[in-house]
Motif scaffolding. Sequence first.
Motif, PDB file in Angstrom:
ATOM      1  N   VAL A 152     -11.837  27.302 -16.615  1.00 25.28           N
ATOM      2  CA  VAL A 152     -12.307  26.019 -17.161  1.00 25.28           C
ATOM      3  C   VAL A 152     -13.133  25.279 -16.114  1.00 25.28           C
ATOM      4  O   VAL A 152     -14.217  24.754 -16.407  1.00 25.28           O
ATOM      5  N   THR A 153     -12.620  25.258 -14.868  1.00 24.74           N
ATOM      6  CA  THR A 153     -13.328  24.551 -13.785  1.00 24.74           C
ATOM      7  C   THR A 153     -14.714  25.159 -13.566  1.00 24.74           C
ATOM      8  O   THR A 153     -15.702  24.432 -13.450  1.00 24.74           O
ATOM      9  N   ALA A 154     -14.779  26.488 -13.536  1.00 24.32           N
ATOM     10  CA  ALA A 154     -16.073  27.153 -13.323  1.00 24.32           C
ATOM     11  C   ALA A 154     -17.028  26.831 -14.464  1.00 24.32           C
ATOM     12  O   ALA A 154     -18.193  26.480 -14.236  1.00 24.32           O
ATOM     13  N   ALA A 155     -16.527  26.916 -15.704  1.00 23.33           N
ATOM     14  CA  ALA A 155     -17.388  26.670 -16.868  1.00 23.33           C
ATOM     15  C   ALA A 155     -17.903  25.228 -16.880  1.00 23.33           C
ATOM     16  O   ALA A 155     -19.099  24.989 -17.092  1.00 23.33           O
ATOM     17  N   VAL A 156     -17.021  24.275 -16.628  1.00 24.39           N
ATOM     18  CA  VAL A 156     -17.429  22.861 -16.652  1.00 24.39           C
ATOM     19  C   VAL A 156     -18.391  22.557 -15.497  1.00 24.39           C
ATOM     20  O   VAL A 156     -19.356  21.813 -15.671  1.00 24.39           O
ATOM     21  N   THR A 157     -18.152  23.185 -14.334  1.00 23.87           N
ATOM     22  CA  THR A 157     -19.049  22.953 -13.189  1.00 23.87           C
ATOM     23  C   THR A 157     -20.449  23.495 -13.495  1.00 23.87           C
ATOM     24  O   THR A 157     -21.452  22.845 -13.190  1.00 23.87           O
ATOM     25  N   VAL A 158     -20.513  24.671 -14.115  1.00 23.33           N
ATOM     26  CA  VAL A 158     -21.820  25.219 -14.510  1.00 23.33           C
ATOM     27  C   VAL A 158     -22.493  24.269 -15.503  1.00 23.33           C
ATOM     28  O   VAL A 158     -23.686  23.969 -15.396  1.00 23.33           O
ATOM     29  N   PHE A 159     -21.718  23.752 -16.442  1.00 23.68           N
ATOM     30  CA  PHE A 159     -22.252  22.823 -17.442  1.00 23.68           C
ATOM     31  C   PHE A 159     -22.843  21.582 -16.764  1.00 23.68           C
ATOM     32  O   PHE A 159     -23.974  21.193 -17.029  1.00 23.68           O
ATOM     33  N   TRP A 160     -22.040  20.962 -15.858  1.00 19.79           N
ATOM     34  CA  TRP A 160     -22.474  19.741 -15.174  1.00 19.79           C
ATOM     35  C   TRP A 160     -23.710  19.984 -14.324  1.00 19.79           C
ATOM     36  O   TRP A 160     -24.684  19.231 -14.389  1.00 19.79           O
ATOM     37  N   THR A 161     -23.656  21.044 -13.494  1.00 18.62           N
ATOM     38  CA  THR A 161     -24.759  21.267 -12.554  1.00 18.62           C
ATOM     39  C   THR A 161     -26.046  21.631 -13.290  1.00 18.62           C
ATOM     40  O   THR A 161     -27.117  21.141 -12.935  1.00 18.62           O
ATOM     41  N   SER A 162     -25.926  22.471 -14.337  1.00 14.36           N
ATOM     42  CA  SER A 162     -27.153  22.839 -15.046  1.00 14.36           C
ATOM     43  C   SER A 162     -27.700  21.643 -15.833  1.00 14.36           C
ATOM     44  O   SER A 162     -28.901  21.430 -15.881  1.00 14.36           O
ATOM     45  N   SER A 163     -26.799  20.850 -16.406  1.00 12.63           N
ATOM     46  CA  SER A 163     -27.261  19.666 -17.155  1.00 12.63           C
ATOM     47  C   SER A 163     -27.961  18.699 -16.215  1.00 12.63           C
ATOM     48  O   SER A 163     -29.012  18.144 -16.548  1.00 12.63           O
ATOM     49  N   TYR A 164     -27.373  18.494 -15.025  1.00 11.41           N
ATOM     50  CA  TYR A 164     -27.979  17.524 -14.109  1.00 11.41           C
ATOM     51  C   TYR A 164     -29.309  18.036 -13.554  1.00 11.41           C
ATOM     52  O   TYR A 164     -30.195  17.234 -13.254  1.00 11.41           O
ATOM     53  N   SER A 165     -29.447  19.365 -13.450  1.00 11.47           N
ATOM     54  CA  SER A 165     -30.726  19.916 -12.987  1.00 11.47           C
ATOM     55  C   SER A 165     -31.851  19.486 -13.910  1.00 11.47           C
ATOM     56  O   SER A 165     -32.948  19.147 -13.469  1.00 11.47           O
TER      57      SER A 165
END
Lengths: 200, 68
Positions: A152-165
Amino acid sequence: MNPVLLARVLVVVFWAVGMPLAALSFVAIPRALSAGPLLTRVGWAVVPVLGLLTVILCIRTLLRMDARAGGARFDRQWLGRYYVEILIAFIVYLMLSTVVVTVAPGMRDSGLRTLIGLVPSLGMALIIAVIMRWLRNADEYHRARLLESFAVTAAVTVFWTSSYSYLEMIGLPRLNSFWVPVVMTTTWFVWSIGRAIVGR
Amino acid sequence: MKNCVAELREARGWTKVELADRLGISRQSIHAIESGKYDPSLPLAFAIGKLFGKPVEEIFGEGCGRKR
């Protein structure tokens, strides 16, 4: 205070205060050591110290309470060893980061500077090794829960970082990648608390 | 999955910590198994069966509580 209530308070303080502050150290240490107003730098320097003190105090008290209450042997061995190891690894990482941030900018040789700049990665590798050992030594119930949390942590971190990019592309301020571990720890905290609330 | 680990443990006068120590796992795991939140793996289920001296099918699932 009731021991059960005190233990719950300590767990919440560990996750809500200690770990976020410890994670924020990844951002705070470079800022504390960089040029800027003294008061601001002292303010950033307080973050890792406060984080480590909170984490150490919570762990020490919880382990003592568990020993007094006659907790299961497995919990004492598994968690006790892990907390000591992760704390040492984290302190090593902070020390290496501090040395690099202080020494590297003044070096003239770009090759050596790059090499020195990678030194904190050794500390991070140590943290990863401790986490892998923790996971390997866990019993099957904890291993399943930890793997779920990691996923879950990995998936949410990918979501956050890619969205913020994408947001950066349209003009929002560029963020340092040191924010990634902060996002990961926050996600882990929110997920753990959420799971505890819904009783899973 | 329904199970009668709690009943078997209480019948022997063991606490969750004692059972956890006998099985070499955490107290939280015992709590999760007893409350039905977690179904143990086959090796752990067999270890529980061996400890209580009962076949797995008498401890876990619909067989629980029938032949005790």
